[in-house]
Design a protein around this motif. Structure first.
Motif, PDB file in Angstrom:
ATOM      1  N   PHE A 219     -13.238  -3.190  -4.876  1.00 17.39           N
ATOM      2  CA  PHE A 219     -12.153  -3.659  -5.732  1.00 17.39           C
ATOM      3  C   PHE A 219     -11.971  -2.677  -6.885  1.00 17.39           C
ATOM      4  O   PHE A 219     -12.954  -2.265  -7.507  1.00 17.39           O
ATOM      5  N   VAL A 220     -10.715  -2.306  -7.127  1.00 17.95           N
ATOM      6  CA  VAL A 220     -10.411  -1.415  -8.254  1.00 17.95           C
ATOM      7  C   VAL A 220      -9.306  -2.069  -9.075  1.00 17.95           C
ATOM      8  O   VAL A 220      -8.294  -2.500  -8.523  1.00 17.95           O
ATOM      9  N   GLU A 221      -9.528  -2.158 -10.398  1.00 16.21           N
ATOM     10  CA  GLU A 221      -8.482  -2.666 -11.275  1.00 16.21           C
ATOM     11  C   GLU A 221      -8.067  -1.524 -12.199  1.00 16.21           C
ATOM     12  O   GLU A 221      -8.893  -0.988 -12.948  1.00 16.21           O
ATOM     13  N   ALA A 222      -6.801  -1.146 -12.105  1.00 18.95           N
ATOM     14  CA  ALA A 222      -6.292  -0.020 -12.898  1.00 18.95           C
ATOM     15  C   ALA A 222      -6.085  -0.455 -14.346  1.00 18.95           C
ATOM     16  O   ALA A 222      -5.950  -1.653 -14.629  1.00 18.95           O
ATOM     17  N   LYS A 223      -6.024   0.524 -15.236  1.00 19.93           N
ATOM     18  CA  LYS A 223      -5.729   0.215 -16.651  1.00 19.93           C
ATOM     19  C   LYS A 223      -4.339  -0.409 -16.766  1.00 19.93           C
ATOM     20  O   LYS A 223      -4.072  -1.192 -17.662  1.00 19.93           O
ATOM     21  N   SER A 224      -3.452  -0.072 -15.821  1.00 14.32           N
ATOM     22  CA  SER A 224      -2.099  -0.650 -15.802  1.00 14.32           C
ATOM     23  C   SER A 224      -2.125  -2.108 -15.331  1.00 14.32           C
ATOM     24  O   SER A 224      -1.099  -2.775 -15.329  1.00 14.32           O
ATOM     25  N   GLY A 225      -3.290  -2.585 -14.901  1.00 12.09           N
ATOM     26  CA  GLY A 225      -3.431  -3.974 -14.436  1.00 12.09           C
ATOM     27  C   GLY A 225      -3.289  -4.119 -12.925  1.00 12.09           C
ATOM     28  O   GLY A 225      -3.532  -5.196 -12.373  1.00 12.09           O
ATOM     29  N   ASP A 226      -2.892  -3.026 -12.250  1.00 10.82           N
ATOM     30  CA  ASP A 226      -2.703  -3.116 -10.790  1.00 10.82           C
ATOM     31  C   ASP A 226      -4.051  -3.305 -10.080  1.00 10.82           C
ATOM     32  O   ASP A 226      -5.064  -2.736 -10.477  1.00 10.82           O
ATOM     33  N   ILE A 227      -4.004  -4.093  -9.021  1.00 12.43           N
ATOM     34  CA  ILE A 227      -5.206  -4.404  -8.246  1.00 12.43           C
ATOM     35  C   ILE A 227      -5.158  -3.628  -6.930  1.00 12.43           C
ATOM     36  O   ILE A 227      -4.166  -3.691  -6.203  1.00 12.43           O
ATOM     37  N   ILE A 228      -6.241  -2.909  -6.653  1.00 12.20           N
ATOM     38  CA  ILE A 228      -6.318  -2.136  -5.399  1.00 12.20           C
ATOM     39  C   ILE A 228      -7.619  -2.526  -4.695  1.00 12.20           C
ATOM     40  O   ILE A 228      -8.699  -2.464  -5.289  1.00 12.20           O
ATOM     41  N   ILE A 229      -7.500  -2.908  -3.434  1.00 15.80           N
ATOM     42  CA  ILE A 229      -8.674  -3.287  -2.645  1.00 15.80           C
ATOM     43  C   ILE A 229      -8.790  -2.293  -1.498  1.00 15.80           C
ATOM     44  O   ILE A 229      -7.777  -1.967  -0.859  1.00 15.80           O
ATOM     45  N   ILE A 230     -10.001  -1.805  -1.261  1.00 19.31           N
ATOM     46  CA  ILE A 230     -10.189  -0.965  -0.071  1.00 19.31           C
ATOM     47  C   ILE A 230     -10.995  -1.780   0.941  1.00 19.31           C
ATOM     48  O   ILE A 230     -12.107  -2.229   0.651  1.00 19.31           O
ATOM     49  N   ASP A 231     -10.440  -1.973   2.090  1.00 22.88           N
ATOM     50  CA  ASP A 231     -11.048  -2.620   3.248  1.00 22.88           C
ATOM     51  C   ASP A 231     -11.291  -4.132   3.063  1.00 22.88           C
ATOM     52  O   ASP A 231     -11.491  -4.626   1.963  1.00 22.88           O
ATOM     53  N   ALA A 232     -11.261  -4.795   4.195  1.00 20.80           N
ATOM     54  CA  ALA A 232     -11.373  -6.252   4.197  1.00 20.80           C
ATOM     55  C   ALA A 232     -12.570  -6.693   5.037  1.00 20.80           C
ATOM     56  O   ALA A 232     -12.468  -7.551   5.910  1.00 20.80           O
TER      57      ALA A 232
ATOM     58  N   ILE B  86      -5.804  -1.465   0.900  1.00 22.35           N
ATOM     59  CA  ILE B  86      -5.732  -0.220   1.681  1.00 22.35           C
ATOM     60  C   ILE B  86      -6.848  -0.222   2.719  1.00 22.35           C
ATOM     61  O   ILE B  86      -8.011  -0.477   2.371  1.00 22.35           O
ATOM     62  N   PHE B  87      -6.511   0.065   3.968  1.00 25.52           N
ATOM     63  CA  PHE B  87      -7.534   0.146   5.013  1.00 25.52           C
ATOM     64  C   PHE B  87      -7.947   1.594   5.248  1.00 25.52           C
ATOM     65  O   PHE B  87      -7.096   2.473   5.393  1.00 25.52           O
ATOM     66  N   SER B  88      -9.274   1.820   5.303  1.00 24.86           N
ATOM     67  CA  SER B  88      -9.780   3.151   5.667  1.00 24.86           C
ATOM     68  C   SER B  88      -9.613   3.343   7.174  1.00 24.86           C
ATOM     69  O   SER B  88      -9.270   4.420   7.647  1.00 24.86           O
ATOM     70  N   HIS B  89      -9.857   2.282   7.940  1.00 28.88           N
ATOM     71  CA  HIS B  89      -9.683   2.260   9.391  1.00 28.88           C
ATOM     72  C   HIS B  89      -9.841   0.814   9.846  1.00 28.88           C
ATOM     73  O   HIS B  89     -10.042  -0.078   9.010  1.00 28.88           O
ATOM     74  N   TYR B  90      -9.773   0.596  11.155  1.00 27.29           N
ATOM     75  CA  TYR B  90      -9.707  -0.801  11.620  1.00 27.29           C
ATOM     76  C   TYR B  90     -10.919  -1.236  12.425  1.00 27.29           C
ATOM     77  O   TYR B  90     -10.816  -2.151  13.237  1.00 27.29           O
ATOM     78  N   HIS B  91     -12.057  -0.576  12.240  1.00 26.90           N
ATOM     79  CA  HIS B  91     -13.251  -1.085  12.910  1.00 26.90           C
ATOM     80  C   HIS B  91     -13.548  -2.480  12.368  1.00 26.90           C
ATOM     81  O   HIS B  91     -13.254  -2.800  11.205  1.00 26.90           O
ATOM     82  N   TRP B  92     -14.143  -3.267  13.219  1.00 28.79           N
ATOM     83  CA  TRP B  92     -14.362  -4.687  12.977  1.00 28.79           C
ATOM     84  C   TRP B  92     -14.950  -4.977  11.598  1.00 28.79           C
ATOM     85  O   TRP B  92     -14.511  -5.883  10.891  1.00 28.79           O
ATOM     86  N   ASP B  93     -15.950  -4.155  11.193  1.00 30.59           N
ATOM     87  CA  ASP B  93     -16.628  -4.451   9.920  1.00 30.59           C
ATOM     88  C   ASP B  93     -15.744  -4.176   8.699  1.00 30.59           C
ATOM     89  O   ASP B  93     -16.140  -4.494   7.581  1.00 30.59           O
ATOM     90  N   HIS B  94     -14.548  -3.613   8.907  1.00 28.41           N
ATOM     91  CA  HIS B  94     -13.667  -3.307   7.776  1.00 28.41           C
ATOM     92  C   HIS B  94     -12.453  -4.227   7.706  1.00 28.41           C
ATOM     93  O   HIS B  94     -11.631  -4.094   6.811  1.00 28.41           O
ATOM     94  N   LEU B  95     -12.343  -5.143   8.683  1.00 33.15           N
ATOM     95  CA  LEU B  95     -11.222  -6.092   8.594  1.00 33.15           C
ATOM     96  C   LEU B  95     -11.600  -7.538   8.923  1.00 33.15           C
ATOM     97  O   LEU B  95     -10.778  -8.438   8.807  1.00 33.15           O
TER      98      LEU B  95
END
Ligand SMILES: [Zn+2]
Ligand SMILES: [Zn+2]
Length: 271
Positions: free
Chosen positions: A30-43, A65-74
């Motif tokens: 999880f990344v929260e920008a100073k602008s308040g925007d929320i960015i998540i990498i992988d699920a 944002i997805f790095s790729h779609y292997h099972w452990d990332h989604l």
């Protein structure tokens, strides 16, 4: 920007007392920008807890944002509460070289594997193909193609002159790799922190060539060659206990004499 790790385990979630310290959830940051925007990498499964935290904070405008779609990332996506809320607006970015994010998620979230399908979600979901470079609020994100089976990307987050690289599911010395070692060095150079996959020891790696993951010593050498001051090891193997991870990290720390630690679910860092 604020960084919080919600899932640092590779391949499959684990839940034992031997893995409690570093955690057993699969990849999600999880990344929260100073602008308040929320960015998540992988699920990976870590996104379940993140979903609860976002709901309790009333955050409903999200980027995933997805790095790729292997099972452990989604695999955590169907348990990400915000997608079931009408007020949520989520933009999903993913590589489109082999399959789009929309298709990958729809294949997972359909009967008989799951009782609700993507099309019936009440939230507003927008899909975008992941480009080499993107800007979300005050954060610039550069990407690089990792050496991994199936198209996978690593990321560099930059905001206000500070940056970190998150590169998981990457075999730095892959034979016939898509990206060369020097290209990785140039991509990482200048960042304040590198978070990199080191799923194996050198011994185990001999039997895992081409599986798309790196070793503790390879990644420590990579960090050394880039001149980066701080390294965090992630994508811990599902069979690695906390003790085993820490023993390996201690060995490379001693050899390279720099700040190296093992990622753990729940760890935060401000830039
Ligand atoms: Zn993985
Ligand atoms: Zn993978």
């Amino acid at each position: 920007m604020l960084l919080k790790l919600y899932g640092t385990r590779g391949s499959v979630p684990v839940c034992t007392k031997e893995t409690r310290k570093h955690g057993g959830n699969t990849t999600c940051i999880f990344v929260e920008a100073k602008s308040g925007d929320i960015i998540i990498i992988d699920a990976g499964t870590g996104i379940r807890q993140l979903g609860s935290d976002l709901v309790s904070r009333g955050k409903h405008k999200l980027n995933l944002i997805f790095s790729h779609y292997h099972w452990d990332h989604l695999q955590g996506f169907p348990f990400f509460t915000p997608i079931f809320l009408k007020r949520t607006e989520i933009t999903i970015f993913g590589p489109s070289e082999e399959i789009t994010a929309e298709k990958a998620l729809s294949y997972q979230m359909t009967m008989p594997y799951f009782p609700t399908d993507m099309a019936s979600l009440p939230s507003k979901v927008t899909f975008k193909n992941l480009k080499k470079k993107l800007t979300i609020g005050s954060v610039e994100i550069d990407t690089i193609i990792n050496n991994h089976p199936n198209h996978t990307r690593g990321f560099k987050f930059t905001e206000g002159g500070k940056s970190f690289v998150f590169m998981t599911d990457n075999e730095v010395h892959a034979q016939d790799g898509k990206t060369s070692y020097d290209e990785f060095v140039n991509f990482i150079k200048g960042a304040d922190l590198l978070i990199h996959d080191a799923q194996y020891t050198d011994e185990i790696y001999k039997k895992r060539l081409g599986w798309g993951h790196s070793t503790y010593s390879q990644v420590a050498a990579l960090a050394y060659d880039t001149g980066i001051k701080e390294l965090m090891i992630t994508h811990h193997d599902h069979s690695s206990s906390d003790k085993f991870i820490e023993k390996n990290v201690k060995t490379i720390r001693k050899k390279y004499r720099r700040k190296i630690e093992a990622a753990a679910d729940g760890k935060t860092r401000r830039f």
